[in-house]
Design a protein around this motif. Structure first.
Motif, PDB file in Angstrom:
ATOM      1  N   GLY A 272       0.813  -1.210   0.000  1.00 30.48           N
ATOM      2  CA  GLY A 272       0.000   0.000   0.000  1.00 30.48           C
ATOM      3  C   GLY A 272       0.847   1.261   0.000  1.00 30.48           C
ATOM      4  O   GLY A 272       0.556   2.223  -0.720  1.00 30.48           O
TER       5      GLY A 272
ATOM      6  N   GLN B 126      -6.132   7.615  -2.554  1.00 22.67           N
ATOM      7  CA  GLN B 126      -5.695   7.390  -1.181  1.00 22.67           C
ATOM      8  C   GLN B 126      -6.254   6.124  -0.542  1.00 22.67           C
ATOM      9  O   GLN B 126      -5.788   5.719   0.518  1.00 22.67           O
ATOM     10  CB  GLN B 126      -6.064   8.598  -0.317  1.00 22.67           C
ATOM     11  N   ARG B 127      -7.261   5.508  -1.137  1.00 28.47           N
ATOM     12  CA  ARG B 127      -7.905   4.349  -0.518  1.00 28.47           C
ATOM     13  C   ARG B 127      -7.794   3.155  -1.454  1.00 28.47           C
ATOM     14  O   ARG B 127      -8.272   3.187  -2.583  1.00 28.47           O
ATOM     15  CB  ARG B 127      -9.371   4.655  -0.224  1.00 28.47           C
TER      16      ARG B 127
ATOM     17  N   PHE C 233      -8.308  -0.846  -2.443  1.00 29.52           N
ATOM     18  CA  PHE C 233      -9.072  -2.078  -2.240  1.00 29.52           C
ATOM     19  C   PHE C 233      -8.412  -3.159  -3.086  1.00 29.52           C
ATOM     20  O   PHE C 233      -8.398  -3.087  -4.315  1.00 29.52           O
ATOM     21  CB  PHE C 233     -10.533  -1.886  -2.664  1.00 29.52           C
TER      22      PHE C 233
ATOM     23  N   CYS D 180      -6.066  -4.241  -8.011  1.00 26.89           N
ATOM     24  CA  CYS D 180      -6.565  -3.357  -6.957  1.00 26.89           C
ATOM     25  C   CYS D 180      -7.404  -2.253  -7.577  1.00 26.89           C
ATOM     26  O   CYS D 180      -7.270  -1.943  -8.762  1.00 26.89           O
ATOM     27  CB  CYS D 180      -5.431  -2.772  -6.118  1.00 26.89           C
TER      28      CYS D 180
ATOM     29  N   ILE E  44      -8.338   1.704  -6.626  1.00 28.92           N
ATOM     30  CA  ILE E  44      -7.944   2.802  -5.748  1.00 28.92           C
ATOM     31  C   ILE E  44      -8.904   3.964  -5.971  1.00 28.92           C
ATOM     32  O   ILE E  44      -9.276   4.266  -7.111  1.00 28.92           O
ATOM     33  CB  ILE E  44      -6.494   3.249  -6.011  1.00 28.92           C
ATOM     34  N   THR E  45      -9.274   4.617  -4.899  1.00 36.54           N
ATOM     35  CA  THR E  45     -10.181   5.751  -5.027  1.00 36.54           C
ATOM     36  C   THR E  45      -9.738   6.888  -4.118  1.00 36.54           C
ATOM     37  O   THR E  45      -8.800   6.748  -3.327  1.00 36.54           O
ATOM     38  CB  THR E  45     -11.630   5.332  -4.717  1.00 36.54           C
ATOM     39  N   ASN E  46     -10.424   8.011  -4.274  1.00 37.90           N
ATOM     40  CA  ASN E  46     -10.073   9.181  -3.461  1.00 37.90           C
ATOM     41  C   ASN E  46     -10.895   9.211  -2.174  1.00 37.90           C
ATOM     42  O   ASN E  46     -11.833   8.423  -1.985  1.00 37.90           O
ATOM     43  CB  ASN E  46     -10.246  10.472  -4.270  1.00 37.90           C
ATOM     44  N   ASP E  47     -10.566  10.136  -1.306  1.00 36.37           N
ATOM     45  CA  ASP E  47     -11.278  10.230  -0.033  1.00 36.37           C
ATOM     46  C   ASP E  47     -12.741  10.623  -0.221  1.00 36.37           C
ATOM     47  O   ASP E  47     -13.603  10.206   0.553  1.00 36.37           O
ATOM     48  CB  ASP E  47     -10.585  11.251   0.884  1.00 36.37           C
TER      49      ASP E  47
ATOM     50  N   ALA F  24     -14.515   7.333  -0.974  1.00 38.10           N
ATOM     51  CA  ALA F  24     -14.423   6.388   0.141  1.00 38.10           C
ATOM     52  C   ALA F  24     -15.196   6.872   1.362  1.00 38.10           C
ATOM     53  O   ALA F  24     -15.949   6.105   1.988  1.00 38.10           O
ATOM     54  CB  ALA F  24     -12.959   6.146   0.499  1.00 38.10           C
ATOM     55  N   LEU F  25     -15.028   8.145   1.714  1.00 38.48           N
ATOM     56  CA  LEU F  25     -15.738   8.674   2.880  1.00 38.48           C
ATOM     57  C   LEU F  25     -17.221   8.826   2.598  1.00 38.48           C
ATOM     58  O   LEU F  25     -18.055   8.664   3.503  1.00 38.48           O
ATOM     59  CB  LEU F  25     -15.132  10.013   3.299  1.00 38.48           C
TER      60      LEU F  25
END
Length: 426
Positions: free
Chosen positions: A90, A102-103, A105, A287, A289-292, A295-296
């Motif tokens: 990571g 930043q996130r 999976f 993987c 990957i996504t942004n905040d 994800a938030l």
């Protein structure tokens, strides 16, 4: 029954007819750019084994990482548990990925990475008070994998929609970007294709995301388009509350001459799907990957968790292999390698432009394509492999190579010669 007879009677290969399985070579070992058949014949792997084997077969740094990890922890579930290979990988991913990503999976394969990205988009829209946004817009001639939802955003004509009509979700398709990568950009949206995207988003409020392969359409035709299209698409998506998903499973990790397709642009996607070369091709892994923001948004909505969890998620062996592959990329040699591939193959394939039946010759980074004006046979190309000493597998009208980055100049010349011969004989 011989091994090959058993294979033909019982093992189902990709995109084959079991009643006519076609020619199959039995591989005994592989190293560097070469695969060795059971009869001792050596062939250059001009496909990088479907575009994943960047650093060559049996790369010593990657195989050592797998061996070392095997002695400690081959696998453990990722639910409620974690481990150093996942954490260390990571960290490496965040060093090279676009800054807003930043996130992470972890997934099993590229197709699953796309499924995860599409689920993220739908769940984000639901959490954002837009539950009607559950569909997708994409461009024609695209390819995103063979699993169910991924298949729904593959090209509706050359893909498998006609076979699964009524079962596969119906999505929105627009024409592929009309301006090629080396042509002058036209700001007129009617001419560059962005107008159709804008009109589609204005007319439909049920779209969660725009998904596409940045810069290079792979299996859909090896089409290279202008990066300015992506800059414009980002602005249009933002104006309409639609997420942007980049499927970089084929283009990621240096294949286009830049580390990611996003590096050709001024923007970043909301969701990034990676696979294939993530482990240097040594073990299946991917993987998303996504942004905040995404994800938030999912975390703060109903049901408060992201609804996905593969059994082999974050497999330690795959994480160790991926970390080793990224460390090799961090050394920077891939830049020199892809520049050399582009320069040499551009020169060596230039004569094909004069061949009868050749529609186009194009090279970008570690991708070289001779496009002909008729469909070519992969089986015929297969039958010539032992004569050319190069394993190639054309599709549609494209005779192409994505060679391992580690190919020497002599090996690249042998690949070029094989491509030229196939362009003349198929």
């Amino acid at each position: 029954m011989t091994p090959l007879e058993f294979d033909q009677h019982h093992l189902w290969h990709p995109y084959t007819n079991v009643t006519k399985p076609g020619p199959t070579f039995r591989v005994s070992e592989a190293e560097g750019a070469w695969i060795t058949l059971d009869d001792g014949t050596r062939l250059i792997d001009g496909m990088s084994s479907w575009w994943c084997m960047l650093h060559g077969h049996r790369n010593p740094r990657i195989t050592k990482a797998i061996h070392d990890q095997l002695d400690k922890l081959p696998h453990v579930m990722f639910g409620g548990l974690t481990h150093d290979p996942a954490i260390e990988l990571g960290r490496k991913l965040l060093e090279v990925a676009p800054p807003s990503m930043q996130r992470i999976f972890y997934c099993d394969s590229g197709s699953v990475a796309v499924e995860v990205g599409m689920k993220m988009a739908v769940q984000y829209q639901h959490a954002n008070g837009q539950p009607q946004r559950s569909k997708f817009v994409t461009i024609k001639s695209g390819y995103h994998g063979d699993t169910w939802k991924a298949m729904s955003v593959c090209d509706p004509v050359t893909g498998m929609h006609h076979l699964f009509q009524g079962a596969v979700s119906i999505q929105y398709f627009i024409d592929k970007p009309s301006v090629k990568i080396n042509d002058a950009w036209n700001d007129d949206e009617a001419a560059n294709g962005l107008g159709e995207l804008r009109q589609t988003l204005e007319a439909n409020d049920d779209i969660a995301a725009f998904i596409l392969e940045p810069i290079v359409q792979g299996t859909g035709g090896m089409y290279f388009y202008h990066p300015e299209y992506l800059n414009g698409a980002r602005a249009i998506c933002d104006a309409h509350g639609v997420l942007l998903i980049f499927d970089e499973i084929a283009t990621g990790f240096g294949r286009t001459g830049k580390l990611f397709g996003t590096d050709h642009t001024e923007i970043e996607p909301d969701i990034l799907c990676l696979g294939k070369a993530l482990t240097g091709g040594h073990i299946s892994f991917a993987c998303t990957i996504t942004n905040d923001r995404v994800a938030l948004g999912i975390g703060n909505g109903e049901p408060g968790i992201f609804m996905h969890g593969p059994t082999f998620m974050a497999n330690p062996l795959a994480c160790a292999a991926a970390k080793a592959s990224l460390e090799i990329l961090s050394d920077g040699d891939w830049q020199t390698q892809t520049q050399r591939i582009e320069r040499q193959m551009s020169e060596e394939l230039a004569p094909a432009k004069t061949f009868n039946g050749v529609a186009d010759v194009r090279v970008l980074g570690g991708i070289a394509v001779i496009e002909v004006d008729h469909t070519v046979s992969a089986d015929q190309a297969h039958n010539l492999a032992k004569e050319t000493g190069v394993y190639l597998r054309p599709f549609g009208k494209n005779i192409y190579t994505m060679p391992p980055f580690v190919c020497s100049p002599d090996e690249l010349s042998q690949i070029s010669a094989a491509l030229l011969r196939l362009a003349q004989e198929l």
